[in-house]
Design a protein around this motif. Sequence first.
Motif, PDB file in Angstrom:
ATOM      1  N   THR A  57     -10.540   1.981   0.531  1.00 26.44           N
ATOM      2  CA  THR A  57      -9.878   1.710   1.801  1.00 26.44           C
ATOM      3  C   THR A  57     -10.969   1.280   2.765  1.00 26.44           C
ATOM      4  OG1 THR A  57     -10.176   3.978   2.561  1.00 26.44           O
ATOM      5  CG2 THR A  57      -8.125   3.487   1.444  1.00 26.44           C
ATOM      6  N   VAL A  58     -10.667   0.289   3.610  1.00 24.09           N
ATOM      7  CA  VAL A  58     -11.711  -0.241   4.489  1.00 24.09           C
ATOM      8  C   VAL A  58     -12.176   0.805   5.488  1.00 24.09           C
ATOM      9  CG1 VAL A  58     -12.184  -1.931   6.281  1.00 24.09           C
ATOM     10  CG2 VAL A  58     -11.001  -2.622   4.222  1.00 24.09           C
ATOM     11  N   ILE A  59     -11.224   1.556   6.028  1.00 21.09           N
ATOM     12  CA  ILE A  59     -11.546   2.468   7.121  1.00 21.09           C
ATOM     13  C   ILE A  59     -12.021   3.835   6.606  1.00 21.09           C
ATOM     14  CG2 ILE A  59      -9.201   3.361   7.376  1.00 21.09           C
ATOM     15  CD1 ILE A  59     -11.243   2.323  10.370  1.00 21.09           C
ATOM     16  N   GLY A  60     -11.706   4.129   5.328  1.00 16.91           N
ATOM     17  CA  GLY A  60     -12.012   5.436   4.757  1.00 16.91           C
ATOM     18  C   GLY A  60     -13.437   5.918   4.958  1.00 16.91           C
ATOM     19  N   PRO A  61     -14.454   5.091   4.592  1.00 18.69           N
ATOM     20  CA  PRO A  61     -15.833   5.557   4.706  1.00 18.69           C
ATOM     21  C   PRO A  61     -16.183   6.041   6.102  1.00 18.69           C
ATOM     22  CG  PRO A  61     -15.781   3.528   3.470  1.00 18.69           C
ATOM     23  CD  PRO A  61     -14.386   3.769   3.952  1.00 18.69           C
ATOM     24  N   LEU A  62     -15.598   5.418   7.127  1.00 18.89           N
ATOM     25  CA  LEU A  62     -15.882   5.840   8.499  1.00 18.89           C
ATOM     26  C   LEU A  62     -15.401   7.265   8.725  1.00 18.89           C
ATOM     27  CD1 LEU A  62     -16.778   5.285  11.384  1.00 18.89           C
ATOM     28  CD2 LEU A  62     -14.567   4.245  11.809  1.00 18.89           C
ATOM     29  N   PHE A  63     -14.158   7.545   8.290  1.00 20.81           N
ATOM     30  CA  PHE A  63     -13.634   8.907   8.422  1.00 20.81           C
ATOM     31  C   PHE A  63     -14.485   9.893   7.631  1.00 20.81           C
ATOM     32  CE2 PHE A  63      -9.915   6.665   9.869  1.00 20.81           C
ATOM     33  CZ  PHE A  63      -9.398   7.517  10.816  1.00 20.81           C
ATOM     34  N   GLY A  64     -14.776   9.499   6.375  1.00 23.98           N
ATOM     35  CA  GLY A  64     -15.565  10.382   5.512  1.00 23.98           C
ATOM     36  C   GLY A  64     -16.899  10.730   6.141  1.00 23.98           C
ATOM     37  N   THR A  65     -17.590   9.704   6.653  1.00 18.66           N
ATOM     38  CA  THR A  65     -18.902   9.932   7.245  1.00 18.66           C
ATOM     39  C   THR A  65     -18.800  10.849   8.461  1.00 18.66           C
ATOM     40  OG1 THR A  65     -19.381   7.663   6.635  1.00 18.66           O
ATOM     41  CG2 THR A  65     -21.006   8.771   7.974  1.00 18.66           C
ATOM     42  N   GLY A  66     -17.823  10.541   9.327  1.00 25.31           N
ATOM     43  CA  GLY A  66     -17.669  11.336  10.538  1.00 25.31           C
ATOM     44  C   GLY A  66     -17.383  12.791  10.230  1.00 25.31           C
ATOM     45  N   ILE A  67     -16.425  13.023   9.343  1.00 21.03           N
ATOM     46  CA  ILE A  67     -16.036  14.397   9.012  1.00 21.03           C
ATOM     47  C   ILE A  67     -17.201  15.148   8.395  1.00 21.03           C
ATOM     48  CG2 ILE A  67     -14.565  15.789   7.523  1.00 21.03           C
ATOM     49  CD1 ILE A  67     -12.419  13.615   7.916  1.00 21.03           C
ATOM     50  N   MET A  68     -17.844  14.504   7.420  1.00 23.36           N
ATOM     51  CA  MET A  68     -18.952  15.156   6.729  1.00 23.36           C
ATOM     52  C   MET A  68     -20.089  15.457   7.694  1.00 23.36           C
ATOM     53  SD  MET A  68     -18.868  15.993   3.639  1.00 23.36           S
ATOM     54  CE  MET A  68     -19.989  17.239   3.070  1.00 23.36           C
ATOM     55  N   TYR A  69     -20.374  14.510   8.590  1.00 24.47           N
ATOM     56  CA  TYR A  69     -21.487  14.675   9.528  1.00 24.47           C
ATOM     57  C   TYR A  69     -21.250  15.896  10.416  1.00 24.47           C
ATOM     58  CZ  TYR A  69     -25.201  13.442  12.771  1.00 24.47           C
ATOM     59  OH  TYR A  69     -26.340  13.461  13.524  1.00 24.47           O
ATOM     60  N   TYR A  70     -20.041  15.977  10.975  1.00 20.75           N
ATOM     61  CA  TYR A  70     -19.779  17.100  11.869  1.00 20.75           C
ATOM     62  C   TYR A  70     -19.650  18.409  11.111  1.00 20.75           C
ATOM     63  CZ  TYR A  70     -19.744  14.772  16.292  1.00 20.75           C
ATOM     64  OH  TYR A  70     -20.159  14.136  17.418  1.00 20.75           O
TER      65      TYR A  70
END
Lengths: 297, 303
Positions: free
Chosen positions: B246-259
């Motif tokens: 999914t195009v947007i998925g990595p952004l969510f994944g990165t944000g969630i994991m980072y926080y």
Amino acid sequence: VSTWLNDNGPLLFLALLDGTVTAFVLALIALGLSLVFGVMRIVNVAHGELFMLGAVLSWFAFDLTNDPLWGFLTALVLAPMIVGSIAIFSDRFILRKISYHPESTIVATIGLLYVIQQLTLMFFGPEVRPVEAPFYFRIQFPWFGYSGYKLMVAGMSALCLSGVWLLMKRSKLGLYMRATQQDIEIAKTFGVPTQKIYASVFALGGGLAALAGVLVVPIRQADHLMGLEPLLLSFIVVIIGGLGSIRGTIVAAFIIGISDGIISVFYEPTLAKMLATLLVAMVLVLKPGGLYGGDQA
Amino acid sequence: MLLFLLQFILPTYHHSSVSKIMLLASYAIGYNFLLGYTGLMSLGHAMFFSSGMYSMGLGIYYLELSPLNGVIFSASFSLMVSLIFGLFALRTSGVSFLIVTLMFGQTFYLSILYFNEFTFGHDGFSLAKYLGSFVIFGKEYLFSNPDIRYNFALILLTSYLLIATFIVLSPVGRILIAIRENESRTQLLGYNVFYYKLFALVLSGTFSGVAGAMHGLLFSYIGTTFAEIHHSISPLLWTLLGGAGTVIGPLFGTGIMYYMIDFISEITKNYLLVVGIVLILMIIWFPLGIMGSVRRKWLKWLP
């Protein structure tokens, strides 16, 4: 050439000796990885951590018994058993759940790698801890003395390697393993308990790694990060030797171990590792089956 | 996307975190291009990230390039690296591909250490002295200025998202997805699978390289930690969590994991333990990731 040999002969001899010891231990670790790949068709990225667990457990045994010889013997028996049970546990509750899908398994074992490493960090701490060798004994050569324990490590590894060889070729378990390796569907049809075979292969692989850890720890101390390097080295060995081939694994361990010894003594360890990793990548690219590889997934 | 422009109200701490997340998410988008859309799993992407970062940094340091030229230089360098790498690595597939990428990545890491006189080895180096400032609309800015950092990261992320969406919806993207689903069938239909895979890999590598260069530029630090294996595994984790493909998925994944890591490291130092557990649980029960599951349930059209 002769003057060079006069100057560097003893050094070369030392490099060969060290290389041989490395090769035997490496063969032991890589054999575990190779068996798991051969029979189960999966790559266990957490294999290096099982080796590390063996070394760390050996330190605990040494600490509890407070006697180098008894600690060593206890660890030699208990560490492979404990690590084997951990392997069985992960097989049952992780790998079986993702039905041994090759790429999912890699991700899952990366996760397992972190879990084992961090739990060790919590219980063992970040220190590098030495473990005393069970005995001191120096073999005196004309130019230098050499640790007798190191030679015993090579001997015991050779013994274990032959043990696994016999197990594979002569025992019923080995027959089942080879059957599963060749064709799991047909093996299942003929009544081979493949699920149990998978669990025992995974435990055997882990046990071999742990055993190597116990043997090596008096030479090179224990810490929670020591698993990565043997993991990469045994990848290299297993790939060059052909994924799943026992003979290839042992031959490749000698190529890598001895050349690593020579390059490390005469040049730099980093260069040795660099060349080895590059070599492996090229072998995989140019000859996907490895040196002794038969059929390859 | 426009939502991100509105986040000027964030407090300083989160401001800087979000900039970092956007840069790392750009890296993950590059990674996802290979994993999510072509079905090739790589364990050596830190090589591309750090090759972009180092070529930019060393270019500025030794060749006295301007920052813009540095980024262009790094883009062409990582394009070259991924092209050479792809020509070799794509001859393998499946598990062998994984190990080859791991090995090439490790060779690259070790060579940075080995040529330490040229690359400054373990210590890395700071670019702050060499960057200077630049002028936009008559005002002078430093690269370390938080607003500059935030907006440059945002520009990078937005352009990556747009390019990725464009490619995925294009005929080429369809063929890549076809390769992921069934490689031999795609080949049978007459497509040269190798060239498409090479294209995906080069694009993914260049994306990662430029993300690395921007990271080096905006945080003014170049170091070997970005070439370690751990840094190759991170984008895999972010992409899987957010949803591969999914195009947007990595952004969510990165944000969630980072926080999440940020939150956990306040409680315990062993945040990697949680990373490990998340990886295992996710691969067992949640293989589609967040956006993957969202797509399956509600938004069928999501690219």
